[in-house]
Design an enzyme around this catalytic site. Structure first.
Site: not given
Ligand code: M6R
Length: 602
Positions: A2, A76, A102-103, A474, A497, A597
């Site tokens: 948010c 969000w 937000n929260g 990743e 496995h 994000k």
């Molecule tokens: O801002 P941060 O690095 O703490 O965020 C951690 C994760 O939320 C972030 O890496 C998330 O997994 C990404 N969407 C991955 O691409």
């Protein structure tokens, strides 16, 4: 999660709110809304769905001559589905007190029940809505909106950054606990935001509100600590504006631009480390043990850090998901360093884990946002200089984080007397060579063509060994989050496995197969997949007859001898693969569904 944006003053209100909300959309895009207020007129609007900001602001008149207060929000969803009634702003019963938040309010159900019993009517399923109702209730006794907000703050549990205004009155109140709230002032107008980015368009003078602080803006702005019940003096800081320049340039998404920015991000991060961090880090004693924590991509960097630190400086390392660490009973002491990794510096679980260990061990952080909560919680800061990362998928912040972990290891190696300063410098020069190779790879690769083969797949397996196992994780995370294809990363040998049962001609298996001491082993794993008719895509830094025979597709990357630098190159084709697949499927890579994000809730 948010975004909140507020404004008090005069100007092109439609543009100001549009720009503000758009810059914060990375924090959530399920719905958006605003409340506009002054002593002559007040109104609000909400829109549900992604990309509705342009439409939302059409209800703001093109020309408003008077001074106005606006609070706005991009959501969000946590409590309550994505719908108009759950979109912010939320109100009290009389629709006089408006809030954007937000929260999460953890005790909202308890508070809501109590308020309903005494006649309050709720419209939404959100936790937020209890706040204006609580304020409304307190106002009956306190007869003063500011005191009514303070009384409400004493009752709510959880995390928040919010903005509140009262219909027809020249009042704007904001408070924060655990989540960010920034205030900007350009000499005439005030701006309020979840991060400084939208404010830097108008001013570089900002105040970062701290936890338990509240401001009251009437004719003047005043600050208080609502926990201690005292007034406080706060001064505007000057921000370095270059840090906040954000455009897509000639690219069609932030994600692809950020992938291509990696060579520059690495150079900047290296320079900053050598200029600002190296000497300070040398003064930090070498720990007996290191715990690394983070979430998502940042957790993956931690795994690479574990590999580097254990092999180079021979210190035991554990890597913990922050969401788990915060509720464990970790055995740490002053000889332990916790390294918290976060791009945004606002991830709730990472902050929670840091708070859990605060005072028990030394806390270091690797972070991309200088004024963030993670940085503030740290005893020692290792900044990445990736520049603002807007695309939901982390890309340039990942390679910048693993660079810091490598430089951290080299610095302690030098401190331990195991390498000379000349050797340290030559290792840093190697990084500049790496940058050239990253640049070459970005300009010369066949990933877009290979992506065609994945568009209609529903699953994918990513396999790697050693330092490239976290790269497999990743790669899989990138693919699932932006292309919605189910993908898993595994240590290549672990496949037999269990996951081997999934392999048939419909299963793409992406192997990270580089010239290192595990090469022969990974070739055996490739044979095992080929025998079961899996479709193999190999990421290789050389090509042999064997690899040609086993692979259906090969992505050739430049070779680099130093094993610790290989992940910087192996990850690039995986980022590009996820990007091209998602792009070809017509998905908005910067704002994939259900994600935000910055994950500021647990
Ligand atoms: O801002 P941060 O690095 O703490 O965020 C951690 C994760 O939320 C972030 O890496 C998330 O997994 C990404 N969407 C991955 O691409």
């Amino acid at each position: 999660m948010c975004g909140i944006f507020g404004f008090k003053g005069k100007g092109n209100i439609r543009e100001i709110i549009k720009n503000g909300l758009k810059a914060l959309e990375y924090r959530g895009y399920d719905s958006c809304g605003f409340f506009l207020n002054n002593d002559k007129f007040s109104f609000y609007d909400k829109k549900v769905g992604k990309g509705k900001i342009d439409e939302l602001v059409l209800s703001i008149p093109l020309k408003i001559d008077e001074e106005v207060i606006v609070i706005s929000h991009t959501r969000w969803a946590t409590h309550g589905r994505i719908s108009e009634e759950n979109a912010h702003p939320h109100f009290d019963c009389k629709k006089e007190i408006a809030i954007v938040h937000n929260g999460t309010i953890e005790n909202y159900q308890f508070l809501k029940k109590g308020l309903e019993k005494i006649g309050h009517k709720f419209i939404s399923q959100t936790d937020t809505e209890v706040i204006p109702h609580l304020i409304e209730e307190n106002f009956k006794k306190d007869k003063n909106i500011f005191f009514a907000v303070i009384s409400a703050l004493k009752k709510i549990e959880g995390s928040f950054a919010f903005l509140i205004t009262k219909r027809g009155e020249d009042i704007l109140i904001g408070a924060k606990k655990n989540l960010p709230l920034v205030i900007g002032f350009d000499g005439h107008n005030y701006y309020f935001s979840s991060d400084p980015i939208p404010i830097t368009k108008y001013t570089n003078k900002v105040i970062f509100l701290q936890d338990d602080e509240i401001f009251y803006l009437g004719s003047k702005i005043k600050f208080y600590n609502f926990k201690k019940n005292i007034q406080i003096i706060k001064k505007f800081d000057e921000l370095d504006m270059k840090e906040y320049e954000i455009t897509k340039g000639s690219f069609d998404s932030y994600m692809i631009k950020e992938i291509y920015e990696q060579p520059e991000a690495i150079k900047r991060t290296l320079k900053y480390f050598l200029d600002e961090t190296f000497e300070r880090l040398l003064k930090q004693s070498i720990p007996e043990r290191i715990v690394i924590t983070g979430c998502g991509t940042s957790w993956h960097s931690g795994l690479i850090g574990e590999y580097m630190i254990e092999k180079l400086i021979v210190i035991p390392v554990e890597v913990e998901y922050a969401s788990e660490l915060r509720y464990k009973s970790p055995v740490v002491d002053r000889n332990t360093i916790l390294i918290a990794i976060s791009q945004s510096g606002e991830t709730a679980d990472t902050i929670g884990a840091m708070k859990k260990l605060k005072g028990k061990c030394r806390i270091f952080s690797i972070c991309n946002v200088e004024k963030s909560s993670v940085v503030r919680e740290s005893d020692f800061i290792l900044l990445t200089k990736a520049g603002p990362e807007i695309g939901v998928a982390s890309t340039k912040s990942f390679t910048s984080q693993i660079l810091i972990l490598y430089l951290f290891s080299l610095t302690y190696l030098f401190k331990k007397g195991r390498i000379s300063k000349e050797k340290f410098n030559s290792k840093c020069n190697e990084i500049l060579k790496l940058v050239e190779k990253m640049d070459f790879l970005l300009k010369n690769n066949n990933v877009e063509k290979i992506a065609e083969k994945l568009i209609y797949k529903t699953n994918a397996l990513y396999l790697g060994r050693g330092i490239n196992f976290p790269i497999a994780l990743e790669g899989a995370l990138k693919l699932k989050e932006i292309s919605y294809i189910h993908a898993e990363g595994y240590p290549a040998a672990e496949m037999k496995h269990g996951p081997i049962a999934l392999i048939d001609e419909n299963m793409p298996v992406i192997f990270i197969c580089v010239k290192d001491k595990l090469l022969k082993k990974i070739i055996i794993n490739m044979e095992e997949v080929k025998t079961r008719k899996g479709f193999i895509i190999s990421i290789c830094d050389f090509i042999s007859e064997e690899i040609k025979k086993l692979s259906d597709e090969i992505i050739l990357i430049p070779h680099i001898e130093n094993e610790y630098l290989k992940p910087f190159l192996t990850v690039i084709p995986l980022q590009l693969l996820a990007y091209y697949v998602a792009n070809k499927k017509g998905i908005d890579v910067d704002k994939p569904r259900n994600l935000a994000k910055s994950v500021t809730v647990e």
